[in-house]
Structure formats: C-alpha cells, structure tokens
Design an enzyme around this catalytic site. Structure first.
Site, PDB file in Angstrom:
ATOM      1  CB  SER A 170       8.330  14.468  -6.809  1.00 44.66           C
ATOM      2  OG  SER A 170       7.067  14.151  -6.279  1.00 44.66           O
ATOM      3  NE  ARG A 195       8.926   5.436  -7.549  1.00 42.72           N
ATOM      4  CZ  ARG A 195       9.600   6.522  -7.298  1.00 42.72           C
ATOM      5  NH1 ARG A 195       9.285   7.645  -7.860  1.00 42.72           N
ATOM      6  NH2 ARG A 195      10.625   6.515  -6.475  1.00 42.72           N
ATOM      7  CE  LYS A 240      13.514  13.183   0.306  1.00 42.96           C
ATOM      8  NZ  LYS A 240      12.272  12.597  -0.257  1.00 42.96           N
TER       9      LYS A 240
END
Length: 161
Positions: free
Chosen positions: A128, A90, A41
């Site tokens: 995010s 989530r 990332k």
C-alpha cells in the site's frame, strides 16, 4: 464450517492483498477480511472508505465478507468464531514481525492459529505504501490495484491517473 480472518490496514487494498484474499477464499469456507484500526498509523483513507473499497474488490467472492475492528485481533477472531488468521508474506522481513504477532495472538487466544500465504512472485514487491507513493507523483497505479478502486485513489491525489 471453517471461518478465517484476513486482517490488515488495506490503505488502500492492492492486487497483492486481493491475491491473498482470493487464495484464502479457495481454501476456507468463510473469509472475513477485517480492516484493523491501528492508532499508531495515520491512514490516507478512512476506515469506512477502506471497507467500501474492499467490498467492491471482493464482490466476486461469495464466501468473503468485509468488516472493521478497533481492538485486538485475537478478541475479534473469538467474537467471530474464527480459529485461523490468514496473513500474506512478501519477504523475510515480513515474517519476523508476523511471527511475533502470531505468537502473541496465540497467547491471547489459544484456539487461534496463523496461516501464512506467500505472495506470488509477480506481487512480492507490492505494498500500500508503494501505491500511495507512486500515486502521489501522479503516476499510473492501475497495475497495482483492483480496477474498481482506481478512481478512489486518483481522486484522493487529485490526478487523472
């Protein structure tokens, strides 16, 4: 004393992350929030900035500490004497990946359990990536992140909020 690790990239920390951290802090004696460095990332904020934002966001939680680590989570948990990983979920799509990670971590450290806390319904959509996308367009993200880090985000995007 039960020590748990709450890992993530936290780029940046959101109100969803904070909800999971606060709930973990109510359940366990000591919570170590660890910013994991993921070589695949490219974060918007440096590791040091993310640690700082998390420290400010969790300052009200006496049993929470913040750290960073650039190795395997299972090894970090062993070093810290933690036997539980706390992860927020989530959606069903989160579960598939997190379940795979939980099994892998258990293979690497057989004393390690993973506990999943589901996101509250008002934060299930929050990530995010979403915060960064909204902020990049100059929109207000104050509903999505802790107030103490809002300026960090708006400054990063060169906007007034």
């Amino acid at each position: 004393m039960k020590t748990v690790v709450c890992p993530g990239s936290f780029d940046p920390v959101t109100n969803g992350h904070l909800d999971i951290i606060e709930r973990a802090a109510a359940l366990f004696d000591k919570v170590i929030v660890v910013v994991m460095v993921n070589a695949s990332k490219t974060p918007l904020f440096t590791t040091e900035q993310r640690v700082d934002m998390l420290r400010r966001s969790t300052a009200h939680l006496e049993n929470v500490t913040v750290d960073s680590y650039d190795g395997l989570l299972a090894a970090y948990a062993r070093q810290q004497g933690a036997t539980v990983i706390v992860k927020g979920l989530r959606a069903l799509s989160d579960f598939e990946y997190e379940f795979q990670m939980a099994l892998t971590n258990r293979q690497l450290n057989e004393e390690l359990e993973t506990v999943f806390l589901t996101a509250t319904d008002d934060k299930m959509y929050l990530s995010s990536s979403l915060v960064k996308q909204v902020a990049a367009y100059g929109e207000d993200v104050s509903k999505f992140v802790p107030a103490c880090i809002l300026q960090d985000i708006t400054e990063k995007f060169g906007k007034d909020g």
